[in-house]
Design a protein around this motif. Sequence first.
Motif, short mmCIF file in Angstrom:
data_model
loop_
_atom_site.label_atom_id
_atom_site.label_comp_id
_atom_site.label_asym_id
_atom_site.label_seq_id
_atom_site.Cartn_x
_atom_site.Cartn_y
_atom_site.Cartn_z
N ASP A 1 31.19 67.27 61.24
CA ASP A 1 31.15 68.66 61.76
C ASP A 1 29.82 69.37 61.96
N GLY B 1 29.52 71.73 65.16
CA GLY B 1 30.22 72.84 64.59
C GLY B 1 29.65 73.70 64.06
N ARG B 2 28.95 73.27 62.82
CA ARG B 2 28.22 74.04 61.81
C ARG B 2 27.30 74.59 62.41
N PHE C 1 35.37 66.95 67.25
CA PHE C 1 35.85 68.32 66.41
C PHE C 1 37.01 68.27 65.76
N ASN C 2 37.00 68.84 64.57
CA ASN C 2 38.23 68.91 63.56
C ASN C 2 38.42 67.46 62.97
N GLN D 1 37.76 77.81 60.78
CA GLN D 1 36.62 78.55 60.08
C GLN D 1 36.88 79.95 60.12
N TRP E 1 39.60 73.57 64.97
CA TRP E 1 38.35 73.64 64.17
C TRP E 1 37.86 74.98 63.91
#
Length: 307
Positions: A294, A297-298, A289-290, A116, A112
Amino acid sequence: MRANIGRVRPFSSLPASARRELLEIGPVWGRDIQRHRERVFEIYRPLLAGAPKAGVSVVRDVPYATHARQRLDVFRPQGARDADVVVFVHGGAFVRGDKRATPEIYDNVLYWFARQGCVGYNVEYRLAPESQYPGGASDVALAVAWVRSHARGHGGDPGRIFLIGHSAGATHAASYACDPVVRPAEGHGLAGQVLISGRLRADTRAENPNAAAVQAYFGADESRYEARSPVTHAASLDLPLFIAVAEHENPLLDVYGVEFLHRVAAARGRAPRFVQLRDHNHISIVAHFNTDEDALGREILEFVAGA
């Protein structure tokens, strides 16, 4: 400081039956952690197997030192140049675990971040009882030093290394950055740190289902636990910090995360970034994750951008 995340529906990428099961597991997570852990792995297996991986090259089992477990995997996005670097350290209660707990987890975390635009490293380390305190953190130190020396060749910026640890991996990551026994004399060399569901205090309390594993790593002499706990040294942490916990944690891990947060906040006069991932448990907080979900993650990317 953000108390929780609500922008994306939890488990939104999963079938309805799997979502219901995870929501049912959450409140009883601590009653049978190992069984629930394996079930979360199984629920996410098919989703992560089909998750996007294009545009990311992976090199496996690169040695950063001489022991068979002192290895890491490199995740490089196509065209990376002077990219932010993410170093991930998995969990496993100090005595077990692997950088690939399944064929998809914890690869999913690094895929992930690589998607990015970050260069990612998935770190393996020695386990207790073969390697006791401060062995895990010392391995993190070796891995970070290796990454710093090799990041440029993988398209990363060695001045922009972000260390992310989960569970016991967060213990080792925190110890590396703030424990004077482990922290390199020349400094940690990090641009920021993310601690996810970390055991930031050593304890063998009755409600700790991994008490024997804590003892295997930190030693039988519990009078040393305070000095060996990352939370004891939290006030000396001198880098941007992000702490994340799940709503349904292994007993006490959310408490220790907040304690670490408080000590850093009290020393700095302001609180570091903090989130609680609602409805998630100790494993789904990284297993998701992935996927299309998200939010965490963000949040981490926002933290990285601002560090």
